[in-house]
Design an enzyme around this catalytic site. Structure first.
Site, PDB file in Angstrom:
ATOM      1  N   CYS A   2       0.847  -1.186   0.000  1.00  0.00           N
ATOM      2  CA  CYS A   2       0.000   0.000   0.000  1.00  0.00           C
ATOM      3  C   CYS A   2       0.889   1.245   0.000  1.00  0.00           C
ATOM      4  O   CYS A   2       1.901   1.305   0.695  1.00  0.00           O
ATOM      5  CB  CYS A   2      -0.939   0.097   1.192  1.00  0.00           C
ATOM      6  SG  CYS A   2      -2.090  -1.265   1.296  1.00  0.00           S
ATOM      7  N   ARG A  27       3.651  -0.198  -4.913  1.00  0.00           N
ATOM      8  CA  ARG A  27       3.434  -0.810  -3.599  1.00  0.00           C
ATOM      9  C   ARG A  27       2.112  -1.567  -3.516  1.00  0.00           C
ATOM     10  O   ARG A  27       1.822  -2.212  -2.504  1.00  0.00           O
ATOM     11  CB  ARG A  27       3.458   0.258  -2.507  1.00  0.00           C
ATOM     12  CG  ARG A  27       4.771   1.029  -2.456  1.00  0.00           C
ATOM     13  CD  ARG A  27       4.709   2.117  -1.411  1.00  0.00           C
ATOM     14  NE  ARG A  27       4.702   1.563  -0.080  1.00  0.00           N
ATOM     15  CZ  ARG A  27       5.773   1.377   0.669  1.00  0.00           C
ATOM     16  NH1 ARG A  27       6.949   1.712   0.215  1.00  0.00           N
ATOM     17  NH2 ARG A  27       5.666   0.865   1.870  1.00  0.00           N
ATOM     18  N   TRP A  75      -2.882  -2.674  -1.700  1.00  0.00           N
ATOM     19  CA  TRP A  75      -2.653  -4.098  -1.887  1.00  0.00           C
ATOM     20  C   TRP A  75      -3.545  -4.760  -0.838  1.00  0.00           C
ATOM     21  O   TRP A  75      -3.311  -4.632   0.365  1.00  0.00           O
ATOM     22  CB  TRP A  75      -1.187  -4.451  -1.652  1.00  0.00           C
ATOM     23  CG  TRP A  75      -0.849  -5.860  -2.057  1.00  0.00           C
ATOM     24  CD1 TRP A  75      -0.552  -6.300  -3.316  1.00  0.00           C
ATOM     25  CD2 TRP A  75      -0.768  -7.006  -1.209  1.00  0.00           C
ATOM     26  NE1 TRP A  75      -0.305  -7.645  -3.299  1.00  0.00           N
ATOM     27  CE2 TRP A  75      -0.426  -8.109  -2.029  1.00  0.00           C
ATOM     28  CE3 TRP A  75      -0.963  -7.222   0.156  1.00  0.00           C
ATOM     29  CZ2 TRP A  75      -0.263  -9.399  -1.530  1.00  0.00           C
ATOM     30  CZ3 TRP A  75      -0.797  -8.508   0.657  1.00  0.00           C
ATOM     31  CH2 TRP A  75      -0.447  -9.581  -0.185  1.00  0.00           C
ATOM     32  N   ASN A 101      -1.969   1.703   5.719  1.00  0.00           N
ATOM     33  CA  ASN A 101      -1.125   0.615   5.240  1.00  0.00           C
ATOM     34  C   ASN A 101      -0.863  -0.275   6.446  1.00  0.00           C
ATOM     35  O   ASN A 101      -0.472   0.236   7.498  1.00  0.00           O
ATOM     36  CB  ASN A 101       0.180   1.212   4.694  1.00  0.00           C
ATOM     37  CG  ASN A 101       1.228   0.169   4.390  1.00  0.00           C
ATOM     38  OD1 ASN A 101       0.914  -1.001   4.223  1.00  0.00           O
ATOM     39  ND2 ASN A 101       2.480   0.591   4.315  1.00  0.00           N
ATOM     40  N   GLY A 102      -1.104  -1.587   6.314  1.00  0.00           N
ATOM     41  CA  GLY A 102      -0.807  -2.468   7.441  1.00  0.00           C
ATOM     42  C   GLY A 102      -2.001  -3.317   7.814  1.00  0.00           C
ATOM     43  O   GLY A 102      -2.988  -3.407   7.078  1.00  0.00           O
ATOM     44  N   GLU A 482      16.853 -17.362  -9.975  1.00  0.00           N
ATOM     45  CA  GLU A 482      16.456 -15.982 -10.252  1.00  0.00           C
ATOM     46  C   GLU A 482      15.784 -15.876 -11.631  1.00  0.00           C
ATOM     47  O   GLU A 482      14.768 -15.190 -11.788  1.00  0.00           O
ATOM     48  CB  GLU A 482      17.695 -15.067 -10.155  1.00  0.00           C
ATOM     49  CG  GLU A 482      17.471 -13.607 -10.522  1.00  0.00           C
ATOM     50  CD  GLU A 482      16.465 -12.877  -9.643  1.00  0.00           C
ATOM     51  OE1 GLU A 482      16.024 -13.434  -8.621  1.00  0.00           O
ATOM     52  OE2 GLU A 482      16.085 -11.748 -10.006  1.00  0.00           O
ATOM     53  N   LYS A 486      11.923 -14.604 -12.205  1.00  0.00           N
ATOM     54  CA  LYS A 486      11.577 -13.468 -13.065  1.00  0.00           C
ATOM     55  C   LYS A 486      10.531 -13.880 -14.108  1.00  0.00           C
ATOM     56  O   LYS A 486       9.586 -13.155 -14.362  1.00  0.00           O
ATOM     57  CB  LYS A 486      12.820 -12.936 -13.800  1.00  0.00           C
ATOM     58  CG  LYS A 486      13.728 -12.072 -12.960  1.00  0.00           C
ATOM     59  CD  LYS A 486      13.084 -10.721 -12.699  1.00  0.00           C
ATOM     60  CE  LYS A 486      13.726 -10.015 -11.516  1.00  0.00           C
ATOM     61  NZ  LYS A 486      13.575 -10.645 -10.222  1.00  0.00           N
ATOM     62  N   GLU A 489       7.072 -14.435 -12.381  1.00  0.00           N
ATOM     63  CA  GLU A 489       6.327 -13.267 -11.905  1.00  0.00           C
ATOM     64  C   GLU A 489       5.974 -12.314 -13.035  1.00  0.00           C
ATOM     65  O   GLU A 489       4.962 -11.631 -12.970  1.00  0.00           O
ATOM     66  CB  GLU A 489       7.059 -12.550 -10.769  1.00  0.00           C
ATOM     67  CG  GLU A 489       8.403 -11.995 -11.141  1.00  0.00           C
ATOM     68  CD  GLU A 489       9.114 -11.349  -9.961  1.00  0.00           C
ATOM     69  OE1 GLU A 489       8.462 -10.924  -9.005  1.00  0.00           O
ATOM     70  OE2 GLU A 489      10.357 -11.256 -10.015  1.00  0.00           O
ATOM     71  N   HIS A 505      17.591 -36.535 -10.978  1.00  0.00           N
ATOM     72  CA  HIS A 505      16.983 -37.151  -9.795  1.00  0.00           C
ATOM     73  C   HIS A 505      15.476 -36.898  -9.743  1.00  0.00           C
ATOM     74  O   HIS A 505      14.858 -37.078  -8.701  1.00  0.00           O
ATOM     75  CB  HIS A 505      17.663 -36.624  -8.529  1.00  0.00           C
ATOM     76  CG  HIS A 505      19.133 -36.940  -8.492  1.00  0.00           C
ATOM     77  ND1 HIS A 505      19.613 -38.212  -8.306  1.00  0.00           N
ATOM     78  CD2 HIS A 505      20.217 -36.151  -8.688  1.00  0.00           C
ATOM     79  CE1 HIS A 505      20.936 -38.200  -8.352  1.00  0.00           C
ATOM     80  NE2 HIS A 505      21.331 -36.953  -8.594  1.00  0.00           N
ATOM     81  N   LYS A 604       5.489  -4.426  -4.454  1.00  0.00           N
ATOM     82  CA  LYS A 604       6.866  -4.265  -3.994  1.00  0.00           C
ATOM     83  C   LYS A 604       6.773  -3.975  -2.504  1.00  0.00           C
ATOM     84  O   LYS A 604       5.750  -3.490  -2.043  1.00  0.00           O
ATOM     85  CB  LYS A 604       7.484  -3.070  -4.729  1.00  0.00           C
ATOM     86  CG  LYS A 604       8.977  -3.209  -4.912  1.00  0.00           C
ATOM     87  CD  LYS A 604       9.455  -2.233  -5.929  1.00  0.00           C
ATOM     88  CE  LYS A 604      10.931  -2.382  -6.141  1.00  0.00           C
ATOM     89  NZ  LYS A 604      11.291  -3.592  -6.889  1.00  0.00           N
TER      90      LYS A 604
HETATM   91  C1  F6R Z   1      11.345 -10.435  -7.291  1.00  0.00           C
HETATM   92  C2  F6R Z   1      11.260  -9.499  -6.175  1.00  0.00           C
HETATM   93  C3  F6R Z   1      10.989 -10.047  -4.834  1.00  0.00           C
HETATM   94  C4  F6R Z   1      11.832  -9.323  -3.773  1.00  0.00           C
HETATM   95  C5  F6R Z   1      11.435  -9.807  -2.371  1.00  0.00           C
HETATM   96  C6  F6R Z   1      12.286  -9.168  -1.307  1.00  0.00           C
HETATM   97  O1  F6R Z   1      11.599  -9.765  -8.489  1.00  0.00           O
HETATM   98  O2  F6R Z   1      11.380  -8.308  -6.352  1.00  0.00           O
HETATM   99  O3  F6R Z   1      11.184 -11.418  -4.780  1.00  0.00           O
HETATM  100  O4  F6R Z   1      13.189  -9.571  -4.028  1.00  0.00           O
HETATM  101  O5  F6R Z   1      10.091  -9.491  -2.148  1.00  0.00           O
HETATM  102  O6  F6R Z   1      12.132  -7.792  -1.296  1.00  0.00           O
HETATM  103  P1  F6R Z   1      13.174  -6.875  -0.554  1.00  0.00           P
HETATM  104  O7  F6R Z   1      14.478  -7.014  -1.235  1.00  0.00           O
HETATM  105  O8  F6R Z   1      12.614  -5.479  -0.673  1.00  0.00           O
HETATM  106  O9  F6R Z   1      13.229  -7.351   0.862  1.00  0.00           O
END
Ligand code: F6R
Length: 609
Positions: A2, A27, A75, A101-102, A482, A486, A489, A505, A604
Site C-alpha cells: 500500500c 506498492r 494491496w 497501510n498495514g 532468479e 523473473k 512473476e 533425480h 513491492k
Molecule cells: C522479485 C522481487 C521479490 C523481492 C522480495 C524481497 O523480483 O522483487 O522477490 O526480491 O520481495 O524484497 P526486498 O528485497 O525489498 O526485501
C-alpha cells in the site's frame, strides 16, 4: 505494501496526491482513492477498484478542488479489492477520512465495540474501524484523537487522517511500517517513501516507531503517543525526479535494466582506498570483531535471497567461513543457532520486508551482529540493524527487482572481500585483483546489454510455453532460481530453477518435446559437466537456450540458441548472466501483452508476513 500520500499546502491537493500515488503504485494496485478537503470544509472522497488509471479517469472528468488531500494505492488484505473497500475510508458522518497501510490485528474486537455503540460499517476493511474510532474521540484536537486511537490498535499500521473541521492539518502515524515527511516551503507532505513527494521537495524526515505527525502548511510537529514533542533530523534525498520516472521507456523495468551498469558502479564506488583495497566503514565492526566471526548467516526473501546464495559462494571461497543462507520467512521457525560470533546479513531492497525484519529481530535477540544490505536509506531494516551497507541503485519502481538485485550481488562480493581482507584469508594483492575484476563489471554489463536483440527475438517463441526450466551449477544455480522467478512473476509461466546435476533425480521427467530449458553455462570449472546436462535434456526433446561465455564452443553443438556474454572470473558471472534472463522475462511478458511493471497479485515492499 500500500502506498500512502498526504499533502497540505497551496497547490492543487488532488494533483499533488495523484502524482505521489503514481510513484507509489508499485506498492500495490488493487484499488486507489483520494480525499480532498474543499475550501468550504467538505471532504470529497473518490475511490476505485483496480489500478490508479481507473481513479484518474473519474477524476479527469470530475476533479476535486482543495489544497489539503490524502491518497492511497492498495494491496488488499482485509476484504476484496472492490470500490467499497478502497481507501480512504470514512466515518459515519463523512467528516473523517483515513488511509492505511498495514494490518490491525485486534480489529474484530474493535468492530464489535463500534457496532455495539451504533456505528454502521460500510466496508470489509480494518481501516474503516480507525475512521469510526477517530470520530468518537475527536473533540477539536485531531492529533490527540489519533494518538488515543493508536494506543488502542494492535498490529502494524501507517495512518494518514484528514478531518472536515481541520483545514490546515493532516495527521500521520506509524507502527512497524514506513512513513516519511517531506518538508517544503508553505507546504508539507507525507509519503510511504520519498518518491511520493520527490517532485516537490528533497528534504525529508523519517517518522519513528509510534510517533504521530501533525502536518500543517507552516510546519510539522512530531510527538510520541503521549503527545510529547520529539525532535528528529531531516536529510537530503540524493535521487532526483528523473530517477523516479520512466525516461521514455515503455516500462520502468526496461529503464531499470539499462541502469544496471551504474547500479554496480555506484555500489562499488567510493569504497576503495588509495591502495586499491576496501574500506567498508559502514560495517561498524572493529577488525577484532570481524576476526571473531565464526559463521555468516544470510537472511532475505525472493530475489534478495538469490543474491544471498551467490554471496555464500563468495564468502566461503574467500573467507573460509561457514555461510548459511536462509529464507527470512522460515528463519525463526527453525530456532536457528546464531550468537555473538555470528554475522547476520539481512538483504532487502526495500528495507521494509516484514519477513526479513522479523528474522533480523530474532537474530538480534540472540545477540548476533546484524548487517543490513539495503537500497533504502533510513528504512526499518537499516535502522534496526547494527550497521547498513547501502546498495546504490537508485529508486526501483518496477515491482520485479532488477537493478537492485545486481547491486546486491556487487555488495555481497564487497562483503566477502572485506571479510577476507580483514581476516587475512586472502592476501592484499589478491583482494586488489578481485576488486579490479569487480570494477570491470559495469562495462561488461553494458556490453551484455548491447547484445540483447536476439534475446528479445526469442520472446514470441516462449510466450506460449506452459513451462520453462532453468539449470545452472555453482553460482549458476542461484541465477537459475532468479531466472525462473523473473519469468514466473513477469510472464506467468510456470518456471523452475534447478541445480543442473539434480535434474536427473526427478525434474527431468518434466521435459517433453520442445520444453524450453535455459542453461547458465557461463565459464567455470564445472562447464564440462554442464555440457553433459545440456546433452541429457536435449536428448529428451528439450529446446535449449544456453548462456555461454564468448569463445566457449563446448556447448555449441547442443544449443538451439546461444546467448553470449563476455568473459569474466567464474565467481562473478552472475553479474552478467542475470541480465539476459531479465531481458527475456520482460520481453516474454510484453509479447503476452502483460504489465511488466505491475504483475498481477504482487506488490513491492512486502510488509505483511
Ligand atoms: C522479485 C522481487 C521479490 C523481492 C522480495 C524481497 O523480483 O522483487 O522477490 O526480491 O520481495 O524484497 P526486498 O528485497 O525489498 O526485501
Amino acid at each position: 505494501m500500500c502506498g500512502i500520500v498526504g499533502y497540505v499546502g497551496a497547490g492543487a491537493g488532488m494533483d499533488v496526491v495523484l502524482e505521489g500515488l503514481r510513484r507509489l503504485e508499485y506498492r500495490g494496485y488493487d484499488s486507489a482513492g483520494v480525499a480532498v478537503l474543499s475550501d468550504d470544509g467538505v471532504l470529497q472522497v473518490e475511490r476505485r477498484a483496480g489500478k490508479l488509471a481507473n481513479l484518474e479517469k473519474v477524476l479527469g472528468d470530475r476533479p476535486l478542488a482543495g489544497s489539503l488531500a490524502i491518497g492511497h494505492t492498495r494491496w488488499a488484505t482485509h476484504g476484496p479489492p472492490t470500490d467499497r473497500n478502497a481507501h480512504p475510508q470514512v466515518d459515519c458522518g463523512n467528516r473523517v477520512a483515513v488511509v492505511h497501510n498495514g494490518t490491525i490485528e485486534n480489529f474484530e474486537a474493535l468492530v464489535a465495540g463500534l457496532e455495539a455503540r451504533g456505528h454502521e460499517r460500510r466496508s470489509d476493511t480494518d481501516t474503516e474501524v480507525v475512521a469510526h474510532l477517530v470520530e468518537e474521540r475527536y473533540d477539536g484536537d485531531l492529533a490527540a484523537a489519533v494518538r488515543g486511537v493508536c494506543r488502542d490498535l494492535e498490529g502494524s499500521f501507517v495512518l494518514v487522517v484528514a478531518h472536515a473541521d481541520e483545514p490546515d492539518l493532516v495527521i500521520g502515524a506509524r507502527r512497524n511500517l514506513p512513513l516519511v515527511i517531506g518538508l517544503g516551503e508553505g507546504e508539507n507532505f507525507l509519503g510511504s517513501d520519498v518518491t511520493a513527494f520527490i517532485g516537490h521537495t528533497r528534504e525529508a524526515r523519517i517518522v519513528d516507531q509510534d510517533q504521530v505527525v501533525e502536518l500543517r502548511r507552516g510546519g510539522v510537529t512530531v510527538t510520541d503517543l503521549d503527545g510529547t514533542v520529539v525532535d528528529g533530523e531531516s536529510f537530503h534525498v540524493d535521487w532526483d525526479t528523473a530517477a523516479a520516472e520512466k525516461g521514455g521507456y515503455e516500462f520502468f523495468m526496461l529503464k531499470e535494466i539499462q541502469e544496471q551498469p551504474d547500479a554496480v558502479r555506484d555500489t562499488i564506488g567510493g569504497r576503495l582506498t588509495a591502495e586499491g583495497l576496501l574500506h567498508l566503514d559502514e560495517l561498524a565492526m572493529s577488525d577484532e570483531d570481524i576476526r571473531g566471526i565464526e559463521q555468516v548467516v544470510i537472511i532475505a526473501c525472493g530475489s534478495s535471497y538469490h543474491s544471498g546464495l551467490v554471496g555464500r559462494y563468495a564468502i566461503e571461497r574467500w573467507c573460509r567461513l561457514p555461510v548459511h543462507v536462509e529464507m527470512a520467512s522460515e528463519f525463526r521457525y527453525r530456532d536457528p543457532v546464531v550468537g555473538r560470533n555470528t554475522l547476520v546479513v539481512a538483504i532487502s531492497q526495500s528495507g521494509e520486508t516484514a519477513d526479513t525484519l522479523e528474522a533480523l529481530r530474532h537474530a538480534r535477540a540472540q545477540k548476533a551482529w546484524v548487517l543490513a544490505v539495503t537500497n533504502t536509506v533510513g528504512s526499518t531494516v537499516s535502522r534496526e540493524s547494527d550497521a547498513a551497507l547501502y546498495t546504490r541503485s537508485g529508486p526501483e519502481v518496477a515491482v520485479a527487482s532488477t537493478k537492485a538485485v545486481i547491486a546486491q550481488l556487487a555488495a555481497m562480493y564487497l562483503v566477502g572481500l572485506y571479510l577476507a581482507q580483514v581476516r587475512g584469508t586472502r592476501d592484499p594483492d589478491e583482494v586488489r585483483a578481485h576488486l579490479r575484476d569487480l570494477q570491470s563489471i559495469p562495462d561488461l554489463v553494458t556490453e551484455v546489454l548491447s547484445r540483447m536483440e536476439p534475446v528479445r527475438a526469442l520472446a514470441g517463441e516462449l510466450a506460449d510455453a506452459p513451462r520453462v526450466l532453468f539449470l545452472g551449477r555453482h553460482v549458476g544455480y542461484p541465477m537459475a532460481l532468479e531466472g525462473a522467478l523473473k519469468l514466473k512473476e513477469l510472464a506467468y509461466i510456470s518456471a523452475e530453477g534447478f541445480p543442473a546435476g539434480e535434474i536427473k533425480h526427478g525434474p527431468i521427467a518434466l521435459i517433453e518435446e520442445g520444453t524450453p530449458v535455459v542453461v547458465l553455462a557461463a565459464r567455470h570449472a564445472l562447464s564440462a559437466k554442464l555440457v553433459n546436462n545440456v546433452q541429457e535434456v536435449r536428448a529428451r526433446g528439450a529446446r535449449t537456450i544456453v548462456i555461454a561465455t564468448d569463445g566457449d564452443e563446448s556447448v555449441t553443438p547442443y544449443a538451439d540458441n546461444i546467448i553470449r556474454i563476455p568473459d569474466t572470473k567464474s565467481l562473478l558471472t552472475p553479474l552478467l548472466t542475470i541480465v539476459p534472463m531479465q531481458v527475456l522475462s520482460a520481453a516474454v511478458a510484453m509479447a503476452k501483452g502483460l504489465d511488466v511493471d505491475q504483475p498481477r497479485n504482487l506488490a513491492k515492499s512486502v510488509t505483511v508476513e
